[in-house]
Design a protein around this motif. Structure first.
Motif, short mmCIF file in Angstrom:
data_model
loop_
_atom_site.label_atom_id
_atom_site.label_comp_id
_atom_site.label_asym_id
_atom_site.label_seq_id
_atom_site.Cartn_x
_atom_site.Cartn_y
_atom_site.Cartn_z
N UNK A 24 0.82 -1.21 0.00
CA UNK A 24 0.00 0.00 0.00
C UNK A 24 0.86 1.26 0.00
N UNK A 25 0.28 2.35 -0.39
CA UNK A 25 0.97 3.63 -0.32
C UNK A 25 1.03 4.06 1.15
N UNK A 26 2.21 4.42 1.64
CA UNK A 26 2.30 4.83 3.05
C UNK A 26 1.58 6.16 3.29
N UNK A 27 1.11 6.34 4.51
CA UNK A 27 0.47 7.60 4.89
C UNK A 27 1.50 8.72 5.06
N UNK A 28 2.70 8.34 5.47
CA UNK A 28 3.78 9.31 5.62
C UNK A 28 5.10 8.62 5.26
N UNK A 29 6.04 9.40 4.76
CA UNK A 29 7.40 8.94 4.51
C UNK A 29 8.35 9.90 5.22
N UNK A 30 9.21 9.35 6.09
CA UNK A 30 10.15 10.18 6.83
C UNK A 30 11.57 9.91 6.34
N UNK A 31 12.29 10.95 6.02
CA UNK A 31 13.72 10.82 5.77
C UNK A 31 14.44 10.95 7.11
N UNK A 32 15.32 10.03 7.40
CA UNK A 32 15.95 9.96 8.72
C UNK A 32 17.47 10.06 8.62
N UNK A 33 18.06 10.70 9.60
CA UNK A 33 19.52 10.81 9.73
C UNK A 33 19.89 10.31 11.12
N UNK A 34 20.93 9.50 11.19
CA UNK A 34 21.37 8.99 12.48
C UNK A 34 21.64 10.11 13.47
N UNK A 35 21.34 9.86 14.74
CA UNK A 35 21.49 10.91 15.75
C UNK A 35 22.94 11.17 16.12
N UNK A 36 23.84 10.29 15.67
CA UNK A 36 25.27 10.50 15.91
C UNK A 36 26.07 9.66 14.91
N UNK A 37 27.30 10.05 14.62
CA UNK A 37 28.12 9.25 13.70
C UNK A 37 28.75 8.06 14.42
N UNK A 38 29.15 7.08 13.62
CA UNK A 38 29.95 5.97 14.12
C UNK A 38 31.22 5.89 13.29
N UNK A 39 32.35 6.01 13.93
CA UNK A 39 33.64 6.03 13.24
C UNK A 39 33.66 7.09 12.15
N UNK A 40 33.02 8.23 12.44
CA UNK A 40 33.01 9.35 11.50
C UNK A 40 31.94 9.27 10.43
N UNK A 41 31.16 8.19 10.40
CA UNK A 41 30.15 8.00 9.36
C UNK A 41 28.76 8.16 9.97
N UNK A 42 27.95 9.02 9.38
CA UNK A 42 26.57 9.20 9.81
C UNK A 42 25.64 8.51 8.82
N UNK A 43 24.94 7.49 9.28
CA UNK A 43 24.05 6.72 8.42
C UNK A 43 22.73 7.46 8.22
N UNK A 44 22.06 7.11 7.14
CA UNK A 44 20.76 7.69 6.82
C UNK A 44 19.78 6.57 6.48
N UNK A 45 18.52 6.90 6.47
CA UNK A 45 17.49 5.92 6.13
C UNK A 45 16.16 6.60 5.96
#
Length: 444
Positions: free
Chosen positions: A50-71
């Motif tokens: 189904x089509x989602x009601x909302x789509x959120x772009x997310x950024x990690x709240x802190x980096x790990x080994x200098x890398x900040x993950x997204x999702x």
């Protein structure tokens, strides 16, 4: 005292291709199959998302080994809801590249009972809002993607229009990501407002990919340079694989211990202990695709799965033998021996009760080899790992075939668990597992 599991490459040139003339090297590469990622599950195309009601772009709240993950997260509100009211976060698992959230919905929501709605549809009919959590780099460090999960939990709390607590978990590595995220939030004294944590076939003690198949993936890459896209061993060498696999090898020539071959696994486990090992506040639920009665798969230890001989080329790859010293797991000959590998003190993981992965079958298909149906799949997440048996993650292999039906409560790190009635495909929602989990949520 148990001997340390190890692998030994008994015959190999310094460079796998150096012992072969160029045309023969190409023939070996061709025999090993095409480009691609052998161990990545193909996307699920069947069914509707189904089509989602909302789509959120997310950024990690802190980096790990200098890398900040997204999702990102797709939000599917329950029937009759205009806003988040009773949220359940379901995190994606291990694979290569970005999450396919439509494919994840189709996979988890696939009907397991004729004429009945799928798992997610049942949750929504119960008044539960489903938040599907995905990651842009599923193969990266678990801690990095756990930071994305933390951001998702915080977003859910901010958007929720009620005082209802959260249910948080995921499938496969998604269960490990959310386990770490919730534990880290508790360690940092951040209120995650989560009442229940769950994991679906999560490798809490480690996962298993046959060592010989890991080696063949590396060997293919050494003989045939990548064209476009990832090589055969891309997932094997990824940070997440190194953190999750009980046994890992770094290349086709590696000889040495297999449980301590990667420092990333030891570092991750130390990090997990540092944040509390498991979150303490939620009631912890585990679902295992493997059986709980100790009955494994019909995979005789040491049996040859691939036994290809096209004169002068010969390839043999075997089901993992059970312990022993220098037990052959695979060899390649091209007139004279080119490569041969053997394990010592490694138990018969392939046939253990557990959620299965069809790695043998996928590779056979890529190589154009015949294969018996029973050999297509082997254990990927042993049942004792999925139910978080209270053992050291480096020292639990002797329990692979343990009968879990009357396991004392203090023998698992979870509060409750359910095993499937058969050894089903890893990450699959079956009737037995869904029924048990929905009962756990009935009073929530």
């Amino acid at each position: 005292m148990a001997r340390e599991p190890r692998i030994d490459v008994e015959i190999a040139a310094k460079d796998a291709a150096s012992g072969l003339k160029p045309d023969l090297a190409q023939r070996v590469a061709d025999a090993l199959g095409r480009q691609g990622v052998w161990f990545a599950a193909p996307p699920v195309r069947e069914g509707q998302a189904p089509r989602p009601d909302h789509v959120w772009e997310l950024v990690g709240d802190r980096p790990h080994l200098g890398y900040t993950a997204t999702g990102r997260a797709n939000v599917y509100l329950a029937e009759g809801h205009a806003a988040l009211t009773r949220p359940l976060i379901f995190a994606d698992g291990f694979n290569y590249g970005p999450s396919d959230l439509d494919g994840l919905w189709r996979h988890i929501n696939a009907p397991y009972d004729k004429d009945k709605p799928g798992f997610f549809d049942q949750l929504r009919s119960m008044g539960i809002d489903v938040v599907l959590l995905g990651f842009d780099q599923r193969q990266t460090y678990i801690q990095a993607n756990a930071a994305v999960a933390v951001s998702c939990v915080q977003r859910v709390i901010a958007e929720r229009q009620s005082d209802n607590p959260l249910v948080v978990g995921g499938v496969s590595m998604g269960g490990m990501i959310t386990r770490y995220a919730l534990a880290r939030m508790e360690s940092d004294r951040i209120d995650h407002q989560t009442d229940k944590y769950f994991s679906l076939d999560t490798p809490h003690l480690g996962a298993w990919i046959p060592l010989v198949l890991q080696q063949l993936a590396y060997l293919h890459e050494s003989l045939q340079q990548r064209s476009d896209g990832p090589g055969q061993a891309e997932l094997i060498r990824s940070p997440a694989a190194q953190q999750l696999l009980w046994a890992w090898v770094e290349n086709e020539h590696y000889s040495g211990p297999v449980t301590t071959a990667s420092t990333l696994r030891a570092d991750f486990l130390d990090d997990l202990r540092g944040v509390g090992w498991f979150p303490m506040r939620p009631y912890k639920l585990g679902l295992a695709n493997g059986t709980g009665n100790g009955t494994g798969l019909d995979l005789p230890p040491g049996a040859p799965v691939f036994d290809l001989e096209v004169d002068p080329f010969q390839l043999v790859a075997r089901i993992q033998p059970d312990l022993g010293e220098l037990q052959n797991v695979g060899s390649i000959r091209f007139g004279a021996p080119v490569w041969s590998s053997a394990t010592s003190h490694v138990p018969a993981f392939d046939g253990a009760p557990g959620g299965t992965l069809d790695s043998w079958g996928r590779i056979a298909d890529a190589m154009g080899l015949p294969i018996e149906d029973r050999f297509r799949s082997s254990s990927f997440v042993p049942a004792v790992s999925a139910i978080a048996l209270a053992r050291d993650p480096f020292q639990w292999q002797s329990e692979l075939y343990l009968d879990l039906r009357d396991l004392p409560k203090d023998e698992t790190f979870l509060d409750a668990f359910c095993c499937d009635g058969r050894n089903s495909a890893h990450g699959t929602v079956t009737k037995a597992l869904a029924g048990w989990f929905l009962e756990q949520l009935a009073g929530w």
